[in-house]
Design an enzyme around this catalytic site. Structure first.
Site, PDB file in Angstrom:
ATOM      1  N   LYS A  31      -9.211  12.661  15.017  1.00 46.77           N
ATOM      2  CA  LYS A  31      -7.826  12.240  15.231  1.00 46.77           C
ATOM      3  C   LYS A  31      -7.011  13.417  15.748  1.00 46.77           C
ATOM      4  CE  LYS A  31      -6.848   8.328  12.179  1.00 46.77           C
ATOM      5  NZ  LYS A  31      -6.083   7.868  11.007  1.00 46.77           N
TER       6      LYS A  31
ATOM      7  N   GLU B  92      -6.189  -6.269   1.318  1.00 46.42           N
ATOM      8  CA  GLU B  92      -5.058  -6.863   0.619  1.00 46.42           C
ATOM      9  C   GLU B  92      -5.486  -7.887  -0.428  1.00 46.42           C
ATOM     10  OE1 GLU B  92      -3.728  -5.384   4.627  1.00 46.42           O
ATOM     11  OE2 GLU B  92      -5.377  -6.649   3.911  1.00 46.42           O
TER      12      GLU B  92
ATOM     13  N   ARG C 159      -1.964 -11.892   4.102  1.00 42.46           N
ATOM     14  CA  ARG C 159      -3.423 -11.870   4.145  1.00 42.46           C
ATOM     15  C   ARG C 159      -4.039 -12.143   2.769  1.00 42.46           C
ATOM     16  NH1 ARG C 159      -5.499  -6.852   7.605  1.00 42.46           N
ATOM     17  NH2 ARG C 159      -6.949  -8.439   8.349  1.00 42.46           N
TER      18      ARG C 159
END
Length: 634
Positions: free
Chosen positions: A284, A370, A398
């Site tokens: 990253k 979730e 979700r």
């Protein structure tokens, strides 16, 4: 950026242009693309770290595969900025996340290269598998490629798709963009070499031929060979899990080595149809040292100065709602030993950083899962603990089944802190919390609250925590009206609203973030203004009183009108046989496009000007002789 420094990139208006270049030119494209990405995001703001890490991978994918005929499905889209630049949107990148500009995420309406609209994580493998199945049914040789990050792989849906894909012969390639682990120099070259061999046609044909031959010999010989193969591959690649799921696993390989990427992708592309899994390791923030050192800070940025090695410091100001929640959570945890904090991979976004540091044993980051987060909380609540689930409104969608069956049906004391409720601005419709009043109001046992300001948010969180059943507090992105939270905790009376202004004729019943603009409109029109506080249970006594003393009721909420808070008022009055003019103001029956939060509210008529105009127009239709004035009772 000068013309001379972008010689190759300026000539790439589609991946077809990229494929006209020689492989030797690709490193220069990568250098120019990374520089362009840095320059454009520093001017526009947006997601940065993830895109910097996928520059070479994006180039290799578009170079090897015949996009858009071959389908690339990006998971979430934080990593897809280089993809947007290479697919005809280079000159518009400074408009990203702005009104009428380039979307923050891949969007089907925006480009044929955006094969699937994304905004929530862990969906890419399912979508790509669906495309691969369709390709097979069409007798097409079209490829489908899912590019998913290691964070996205924490979502259960990704493994559901892997489990299904492993038993099919669909032409599917899953690429795991792993940007958390690193390859040591001593091992990296060997891994890259083996990846080229293991992905080649020769290896594949020998492997399949050997299986066929040995499977016809003594079972013990075949089993020995199979175990030997898995043992050898297991020493150099962590692919046993994916192999067991039915994938041909390759990797890990260096995601910044274009030669290795292109060679490996070509080999995988040319294999017979079947599920393949390529493990790519990237960094990253690659190529920009500040982002490499702090990829979290540079994940999503505002505008910044590239010449400086740090992001601009925020000016001191009133706390955001997220910060109010974070401070309440720590203060409450210091007094309440049974309080637990749960987040589905949103520690910084939901304001749990300090809590995670001060109370590490009571902090649970479950990854992008979730459903698990909600049922985990339910299990903890069964054992006498009181969990707080910090989650964005759009992400709780979700886990709706778990909310209903695992928490609400069992009437368990779980507090849901719903951040980013209502319109979120630049992130657009995938991240907007437009529906939580509607999908939570219909559930028995659940208390649904919406604070009008920062202090009320703090006290509502405490009220919800002390409530002996499930409760939710929903608050918008950013800052409130600027009311300083009071340190002392106060429990609010459940289901009781608060009259903020006494007026005549019109009563504005405002919920949460709409109280502040409603007050301004109320002052201008001489109307009564009520901070309703509770969507459920509704303050029916006050609603009845207002209906009896006013000519017109106006409900205002930052939620869709169908099934929302205004609908609750309508339903109650109908049950009571009360008939009077009611105007429901809220989000329109469409997905609201990106822009600043202020622009989005104005577009929906939920700023002061919009609310005033709607009320005046409604009054004009009720009383044409006095279009700007409310009628009063005598």
């Amino acid at each position: 950026m000068s013309e001379s420094t972008t010689t190759l990139l300026n000539g790439i208006n589609s991946p077809a242009d990229l494929r006209q270049l020689s492989e030797e030119q690709l490193p220069q494209v990568a250098e120019e693309l990374r520089a362009f990405l840095l320059d454009s995001v520093s001017q526009s703001g947006g997601h940065l770290s993830a895109g910097l890490g996928t520059v070479e991978l994006t180039i290799a994918l578009h170079y090897v595969f015949n996009t858009p005929e071959d389908r690339l499905v990006w998971d979430v889209g934080h990593q897809a900025y280089p993809h947007k630049i290479l697919t005809g949107r280079r000159d518009r990148m400074t408009t990203i996340r702005k009104k009428d500009g380039v979307s923050a995420f891949p969007t089907r309406e925006e480009s044929p290269y955006d094969t699937f609209g994304v905004g929530h994580s862990s969906t890419s493998i399912s979508a790509a598998l669906g495309m691969a199945i369709a390709s097979a049914l069409d007798h097409s040789d079209r490829h489908a490629v899912a590019i998913i990050g290691d964070g996205g792989m924490t979502g259960g849906m990704a493994f559901e798709a892997l489990n299904h894909a492993g038993v099919l012969d669909a032409n599917l390639l899953v690429i795991l963009n792993d940007n958390e682990m690193s390859i040591s120099p001593n091992v990296g070259a060997l891994n890259n070499y083996l990846a080229k061999i293991l992905s080649s046609k020769f290896y594949s044909s020998v492997r399949e031929g050997s299986k066929h031959l040995l499977s016809r010999s003594m079972p013990s010989v075949w089993e020995l060979a199979r175990r030997a193969e898995e043992h050898v591959k297991g020493m150099v690649a962590p692919g046993t899990l994916f192999e067991e799921l039915g994938f041909n696993y390759i990797g890990p390989i260096d995601g910044h080595d274009l030669d290795v990427l292109v060679t490996t992708l070509r080999n995988l592309r040319d294999l017979p149809p079947g599920p393949r899994f390529l493990h790519v390791v990237t960094k990253k923030g690659k190529g920009y040292l500040p982002a490499e050192l702090d990829p979290v800070a540079y994940h999503g940025v505002g505008t910044f100065d590239l010449s400086k090695d740090h992001l601009p410091k925020a000016k001191p100001s009133t706390p955001s709602y997220t910060e109010v929640f974070g401070r309440w959570l720590c203060d409450a945890a210091a007094k309440e030993p049974k309080l637990l904090g749960i987040t589905p991979a949103m520690r910084e976004g939901s304001g749990l950083l300090e809590f995670s540091e001060r109370f590490p044993d009571r902090y649970f980051d479950v990854g992008i899962a979730e459903q698990h987060a909600v049922t985990l909380a339910a299990g903890q609540a069964c054992e006498g603990y009181h969990p707080v689930v910090a989650i964005y409104s759009t992400f709780l969608q979700r886990a709706y089944d778990q909310l209903i069956h695992d928490v609400v049906l069992q009437n368990l004391p779980v507090l849901f802190a719903l951040d980013r409720a209502g319109l979120v601005g630049p992130d657009g419709p995938t991240h907007a919390g437009s529906f939580d009043f509607s999908y939570m109001r219909c559930l028995p046992n659940l208390v649904v609250m919406a604070p009008a300001d920062e202090n009320e948010c703090r006290q509502m969180l405490y009220t919800g925590f002390k409530y002996p059943g499930p409760a939710s507090v929903r608050y918008p992105r950013g800052k409130g009206p600027g009311v300083t939270p009071v340190a002392e905790f106060t429990q609010l009376p459940i289901g009781k609203a608060e009259i903020k202004r006494h007026g005549k004729g019109v009563a504005l019943l405002a919920f949460g973030s709409m109280v502040a603009p409603a007050l301004t409109v109320g002052e201008e029109l001489g109307a009564t203004v009520v901070n309703m506080r509770f969507v459920k249970p509704l303050d029916e006594t006050l609603v009845a009183e207002l209906a009896a003393t006013h000519d017109v009721l106006v409900t205002v909420e930052e939620n869709v009108i169908p099934g929302g808070a205004g609908a609750a008022v309508n339903e109650y009055l109908i049950r009571q046989g009360v008939l009077l003019p009611i105007l429901n103001l809220g989000l329109p029956d469409r997905f609201v496009e990106q822009g600043s939060r202020e622009e989005c509210l104005a577009a929906c008529g939920l700023d002061v000007a919009g609310i005033r105009a709607s009320v005046q127009g409604f009054l004009a239709r009720q009383n044409p002789a006095h279009p700007a004035k409310a009628r009063s009772k005598h």
